[in-house]
Design an enzyme around this catalytic site. Structure first.
Site, PDB file in Angstrom:
ATOM      1  N   ASN A   1       0.867  -1.177   0.000  1.00 49.48           N
ATOM      2  CA  ASN A   1       0.000   0.000   0.000  1.00 49.48           C
ATOM      3  C   ASN A   1       0.906   1.230   0.000  1.00 49.48           C
ATOM      4  OD1 ASN A   1      -1.771   2.054   0.596  1.00 49.48           O
ATOM      5  ND2 ASN A   1      -2.522   1.199   2.478  1.00 49.48           N
TER       6      ASN A   1
ATOM      7  N   ASP B   1      -0.932   2.933  -3.924  1.00 48.70           N
ATOM      8  CA  ASP B   1      -1.458   1.696  -3.343  1.00 48.70           C
ATOM      9  C   ASP B   1      -1.861   0.753  -4.480  1.00 48.70           C
ATOM     10  OD1 ASP B   1      -2.767  -0.268  -1.980  1.00 48.70           O
ATOM     11  OD2 ASP B   1      -4.434   0.989  -1.321  1.00 48.70           O
TER      12      ASP B   1
ATOM     13  N   GLU C   1       2.598  10.308  -6.045  1.00 45.67           N
ATOM     14  CA  GLU C   1       2.236   9.888  -4.698  1.00 45.67           C
ATOM     15  C   GLU C   1       3.510   9.496  -3.969  1.00 45.67           C
ATOM     16  OE1 GLU C   1      -1.169   7.416  -3.880  1.00 45.67           O
ATOM     17  OE2 GLU C   1      -0.360   6.837  -1.922  1.00 45.67           O
TER      18      GLU C   1
ATOM     19  N   HIS D   1       3.698   8.802  -0.739  1.00 41.63           N
ATOM     20  CA  HIS D   1       3.066   8.441   0.528  1.00 41.63           C
ATOM     21  C   HIS D   1       4.029   8.153   1.692  1.00 41.63           C
ATOM     22  CE1 HIS D   1      -1.128   6.868   1.694  1.00 41.63           C
ATOM     23  NE2 HIS D   1      -0.478   7.258   2.770  1.00 41.63           N
TER      24      HIS D   1
ATOM     25  N   GLU E   1      -1.959  11.823  -1.829  1.00 41.50           N
ATOM     26  CA  GLU E   1      -1.271  11.427  -0.591  1.00 41.50           C
ATOM     27  C   GLU E   1       0.218  11.765  -0.600  1.00 41.50           C
ATOM     28  OE1 GLU E   1      -2.325   9.452   2.259  1.00 41.50           O
ATOM     29  OE2 GLU E   1      -4.320  10.137   1.738  1.00 41.50           O
TER      30      GLU E   1
ATOM     31  N   GLU F   1     -12.186  10.265  -2.239  1.00 43.86           N
ATOM     32  CA  GLU F   1     -12.335   8.830  -1.980  1.00 43.86           C
ATOM     33  C   GLU F   1     -13.336   8.689  -0.835  1.00 43.86           C
ATOM     34  OE1 GLU F   1      -8.545   6.874  -1.256  1.00 43.86           O
ATOM     35  OE2 GLU F   1      -7.613   8.018  -2.882  1.00 43.86           O
ATOM     36  N   TYR F   2     -14.246   7.749  -0.978  1.00 37.95           N
ATOM     37  CA  TYR F   2     -15.137   7.427   0.133  1.00 37.95           C
ATOM     38  C   TYR F   2     -15.720   6.052  -0.142  1.00 37.95           C
ATOM     39  CZ  TYR F   2     -19.596   8.131  -2.359  1.00 37.95           C
ATOM     40  OH  TYR F   2     -20.659   7.994  -3.209  1.00 37.95           O
TER      41      TYR F   2
ATOM     42  N   HIS G   1     -15.165   2.796   1.029  1.00 36.22           N
ATOM     43  CA  HIS G   1     -14.097   1.854   0.673  1.00 36.22           C
ATOM     44  C   HIS G   1     -14.685   0.461   0.396  1.00 36.22           C
ATOM     45  CE1 HIS G   1     -10.213  -0.294   1.738  1.00 36.22           C
ATOM     46  NE2 HIS G   1      -9.821   0.631   0.885  1.00 36.22           N
TER      47      HIS G   1
ATOM     48  N   ASN H   1       4.608  -6.935   2.185  1.00 35.14           N
ATOM     49  CA  ASN H   1       3.381  -6.808   1.394  1.00 35.14           C
ATOM     50  C   ASN H   1       2.249  -6.350   2.297  1.00 35.14           C
ATOM     51  OD1 ASN H   1       1.462  -9.087   2.231  1.00 35.14           O
ATOM     52  ND2 ASN H   1       3.433 -10.119   2.052  1.00 35.14           N
TER      53      ASN H   1
ATOM     54  N   PHE I   1      -5.295  -5.925   0.970  1.00 30.41           N
ATOM     55  CA  PHE I   1      -5.776  -4.545   0.899  1.00 30.41           C
ATOM     56  C   PHE I   1      -5.916  -4.038  -0.543  1.00 30.41           C
ATOM     57  CE2 PHE I   1      -5.661   0.025   2.261  1.00 30.41           C
ATOM     58  CZ  PHE I   1      -6.675  -0.063   3.195  1.00 30.41           C
TER      59      PHE I   1
END
Ligand code: IPT
Length: 980
Positions: free
Chosen positions: A78, A177, A389, A391, A432, A502-503, A505, A580, A584
């Site tokens: 991720n 991710d 990204e 992150h 991110e 984003e929402y 999930h 890993n 996810f």
């Protein structure tokens, strides 16, 4: 051996080097008429840049080497980087692929400018042609072009060598991710132009028909040669006459002032504006002419006339406040990883269209250019996101001047490529990556180059949704609770539209409370929607015997969401990849084979273009679109009674303008008792995304003696079962019911196989601590009173004693079982309270009256209409990648479970209940890591739940809302069991 200067430069550890020798990005699409270099190339995989194995093998282009069984496998993390090096460093062990092939340069390209285009290479591309270093490029998701005119000879073969370095400084800003792959993932091509060519074309097409086209000619050195000019032609039949330009010559464009740019403008009368609902496109052809009129260069564009604007707290398209029914989409395919064909992209978008989506965020990088062509054509609003990204090291990189160029490069090249797509309504600076000066630099470039679109960046807006000084015109949080969005919109502090990037999930069995999000969005100004995370479950098709990706050979080895025997959907760790992040990556609304999960139907209904309401005896139709009438839809009425009778009638849809409602006559006389009226809405004609007759939505109202309920809150009362004497109830010494149809008796159940939300959200651990997964039953008493048997039992849990009582009474044709369970105060959040039993084998079909036919749960039940449904037991189950609670049906009132000879059992529930019928016990599901490990039991495992916990989205984001939790205290339920 001479040292290769491209290797000597070590560009993989130099963030300042974003490219060398690479041509500027452009909106001029050269794919048509180009020479394709796709196909089989020679290939070497070496352990680090500059090394040589001397061993050549073959590889398919486009194609990541990680998907072609060449010795380096996919890895999923991720946001943690797969290695420890701090930016900008990358590991010494750095798989590097050398792709090589020969190409015959057409003899008729003599005198022309010859360009190599590499569609995408991950993560650093070094180009040599005929042994000469030609260029370097970074950014794994945008094309790189190189001028080969000086290194190849028309009529001769040329050797093209593309060296791709897997890990680099750039990996730190490509820390999305998703699976890590490496190689060339989009097409490679060669094309030729006149030395003087259209270098870029910028189209501005307004909703009112104003059109402006700015053409950049390179390299005209400040002036076009004497007599050269540019023309444009718009649309087939209609517009050219009315347009000011058909042929605008050099004088018109004041060529004397020519600074490499020519401007064409027109006013198109009666233009048909572009929106996602009405994706009207006009063909624009721009031509660069030599003095004799011959054409030196041509550029084709599909133009959509539309305006986008943020005004206050509203995002407007053509002046209308639209809803963003969006989804996040990666370039993904279970056989090829990152290489996606045009047909596959089309299939993605067609499916999204059929399920009511109107927007895509290209998470988290510019997608394959074909995707935007399709989005223009089929009608989607796109948030085009730059490939940034960082992150894991977000904070360090956002202000690191060594990465400044990379940020501006990635954002500006995306804008240069995609600026003419009407579908693109918002630019995104990436995902991110914290927020720093590098973002502001990139934002500054965009605002100057393209003032026609808003800009968003979650990282800039997240600390203060209302701050107007940051690089985001939209408040675009991720996974914000509904209450926070509502509070912000009602706070009087709001300054920007609130659209969640984003929402909801979609990991495993998820998307609880989606309807509640939309109830808020639709009723509160300032809220405009969001993008569900995400479209795909990123399961890679893997052979079980050797653990390798099936690759292209796996075509067709899957269906209905499931991999064929001998295969499975791999997730993090399945390739021995370490570190890993496990499962996810399986967090999409569709399985890896694009089979929709049940949550898609929930979305389809929430997003329906048409809604029904029933108020005080009046039936209303709402047109919930922004721009379209209902005339593209057909419909049929269906009235369902609890007694099983069903009536249908054709429906004539009224001409309701967008955003308006109209009363329509009741299609049937007022029904006796409770009944459900459904409108089955289909496409009236062929749509580009659906043949005529495709189901669009199933709006439903409850007609209940003047009472009305949308969707699914009520259900008809059960037939009564009077006690009968003379029959007996058989129980064993432990007070467990013995019954000819049951292989195991009905007992209390408080647990479900944890969903991904339950696991990540911490509920599953709590349930295990409480011992709910392995309840031990202790019989306290068994009383007989006439034919009635009462059994009292208790279960010790880590949170206190649960008392359970069953009163079993013979009734006509069967048994009535009245149950109660008392949960101690501390047991305040369990998965379910209900009964579980197992049937004898051979009962393969479930017929039920309740919500369906799709899987539904208390907080995800808006899309499943009440009716009489029938499915094979095997088809009730949803094969979530990591097995978990699955296959539930909400609001079930009664069902039969039968064998082909119609024998079986019938259950009537006193109140609408959550029911599931599967081949698996909860512990079977919980023990398996992949779907292929499950062994179906011969009988059915049946759960009847008085209460069942909502699903929520706690794997990333809010848990379910309090009203969907199972409370402590006393629960009572009652059901009858009959033999058919
Ligand atoms: C968010 C990411 O943007 C997205 O790529 C994905 O990882 C998603 O979450 C979860 O699946 S970031 C998260 C830390 C909120």
């Amino acid at each position: 051996m001479r040292r290769d200067p491209l290797i000597a430069l070590r560009p993989w550890e130099a963030p300042e080097v974003t490219s060398w020798g690479r041509l500027p990005m452009s909106s001029v699409d050269r794919r048509d008429g180009a020479l394709s270099l796709d196909g089989t190339w020679h290939f070497q995989l070496v352990p680090a840049p500059g090394a040589s194995s001397g061993e050549w093998t073959r590889i398919e282009v486009p194609g990541a080497w990680t998907m072609q069984d060449l010795g380096d496998l996919p890895q999923y993390t991720n946001f943690q980087m797969p290695w420890a090096e701090f930016p900008p460093a990358s590991p010494a062990a750095n798989p590097t692929g050398v792709y090589e092939r020969s190409v015959d340069i057409p003899a008729d390209w003599a005198g022309r400018r010859i360009v190599l285009q590499v569609g995408a290479a991950e993560s650093v591309l070094l180009v040599h042609v005929n042994g000469t270093p030609v260029g370097i490029s970074k950014d794994s998701h945008l094309a790189a072009e190189f001028d080969l005119s000086d290194v190849v000879r028309p009529g001769d073969p040329a050797t093209v060598r593309l060296t791709v370095v897997k890990w680099s400084d750039a990996s730190h800003i490509e820390d999305q991710d998703q699976w890590w792959h490496a190689g060339i993932t989009r097409s490679v091509l060669l094309y030729a132009t006149d030395p003087l060519h259209l270098a870029d074309v910028t189209v501005r097409a307004r909703q009112d028909g104003r059109l402006r086209v700015d053409c950049q000619v390179r390299d005209a050195a400040g002036a076009l040669p004497e007599g050269w000019y540019v023309t444009g032609a718009l649309g087939g039949q209609l517009l050219v006459q009315d347009a000011e330009f058909d042929r605008v010559n050099a004088e018109d464009m004041r060529v004397s002032d020519f600074l490499g740019e020519a401007r064409l403008s027109a006013a198109v009368r009666e233009v048909r504006p572009w929106t996602a609902e009405t994706p009207e496109l006009y063909d624009l052809t721009v031509r660069l002419h030599r003095a004799d009129g011959s054409v030196a260069d041509t550029s084709h564009h599909r133009v959509g006339f539309r305006d986008v604007e943020v005004r206050g707290t509203n995002l407007l398209v053509n002046g209308e406040r639209i809803f963003i029914r969006g989804i996040n989409r990666h370039d993904f395919h279970p056989l090829t990883g990152r290489t996606v064909s045009a047909d596959d992209m089309r299939a993605d978008l067609v499916l999204l269209k059929r399920f009511g989506f109107n927007a895509i965020r290209t998470a988290h990088y510019p997608n394959d250019p074909t995707l935007l062509d399709l989005a223009d054509d089929l009608g989607f609003y796109v948030v085009d996101e730059a490939n940034i990204e960082s992150h894991d090291h977000a904070h360090e990189i956002a202000d690191d001047p060594r990465y400044l160029g990379a940020f501006v490069d990635r954002v500006s090249r995306m804008v240069l490529r995609d600026k003419n797509h009407p579908s693109v309504i918002i630019w995104s600076l990436g995902n991110e990556s914290d927020y720093g000066a590098n973002h502001d630099a990139a934002a500054g470039w965009v605002r100057r180059h393209d003032p026609t679109r808003p800009l968003q960046y979650e990282g800039a807006a997240k600390l203060d949704w209302a701050d107007l000084s940051v690089a985001s015109d939209i408040a675009c949080p991720m996974y914000a609770p509904i209450e926070d969005c509502v509070a912000h919109a009602l706070s009087a502090e709001q300054t920007k539209p609130l659209i969640q990037c984003e929402y909801s999930h979609a990991m495993g069995n998820s998307n609880g409370t989606l309807a509640d999000h939309w109830a808020a969005i639709e009723s509160i100004p300032g809220l405009q929607g969001g993008f569900i995370w995400e479209f795909w479950d990123h399961g890679i098709l893997q052979r079980v015997n050797d653990g390798r990706p099936a690759g292209r050979a796996g075509a067709g080895l899957y269906g209905k969401g499931v991999a064929a025997p001998g295969h499975r959907w791999a997730y993090g760790g399945d390739f021995g990849d370490s570190p890993n992040d496990g499962v996810f990556c399986a967090d999409g609304l569709v399985f890896p084979d694009r089979t929709p999960k049940p949550a898609m139907y929930e979305h389809r209904e929430i997003a329906a273009p048409l809604r029904l309401r029933y108020r005080q005896g009046v039936l209303l139709v709402d047109n919930r679109q922004h721009f379209r009438s209902l005339d593209w839809l057909s419909a049929e009425w269906c009235l369902v009674h609890a007694d099983g009778s069903t009536r249908t009638a054709p429906a004539a849809l009224p001409d309701v303008p967008p955003g308006c409602s109209e009363a329509i006559p009741m299609p049937f006389p007022a029904p006796e008792g409770e009944a459900w009226l459904t409108l089955r809405v289909t496409t009236a004609d062929d749509e580009p995304w659906a043949p005529r007759g495709t189901e669009v939505c199933l709006p439903q109202v409850c007609l209940s003696m003047g009472r009305s309920t949308e969707l699914s809150t009520g259900i008809a009362p059960a037939p009564s079962h009077e006690p009968v004497s003379g029959t007996s109830v058989e129980v064993d010494g432990d007070g467990l019911l013995v019954h000819p149809m049951l292989a195991s008796p009905p007992v209390l159940s408080l647990w479900r196989a944890p969903t991904d939300n339950d696991e990540v959200g911490g509920m599953a651990a709590r349930w295990r601590d409480w011992g709910l997964d392995a309840l031990v039953r202790k019989v306290l008493g068994l009383d007989r009173e006439g034919a009635q048997v009462t059994v009292r039992a208790e279960y010790a849990t880590g949170a206190g004693i649960v008392r359970h009582e069953q009163v079993i009474t013979p009734v006509a044709g069967g048994l009535r079982i009245e149950e109660s369970a008392q949960l101690p105060e501390a047991l305040d959040d369990v998965a379910r309270v209900g009964t579980v039993f197992e049937t004898v084998g051979g009962l393969d079909v479930l017929d039920w009256y309740g919500q369906g036919p799709w899987e539904s749960y208390p907080d995800r039940s808006a899309g499943a209409p009440v009716g009489h449904h029938s499915l094979d037991v095997d088809d009730l189950f949803t094969p979530y990648l990591r097995p978990q609670e699955s296959g539930g049906r909400h609001g079930v009132r009664r069902f039969t479970l039968s064998a082909p000879d119609a024998t079986g059992l019938a259950v009537d529930l006193a109140a609408p209940s959550q029911v599931s019928v599967t081949r698996y016990r909860a512990e079977d599901l919980a023990a398996a890591a992949h779907h292929d490990e499950l062994v179906p039991r011969p009988g059915c495992v049946v759960h009847l739940d008085a209460a069942h916990r909502g699903l929520g989205t706690a794997s990333c984001g809010p848990d379910t809302s309090p009203q969907y939790l199972v409370a402590a205290g006393t629960h009572r339920w009652s059901w009858t069991l009959r033999v058919l």
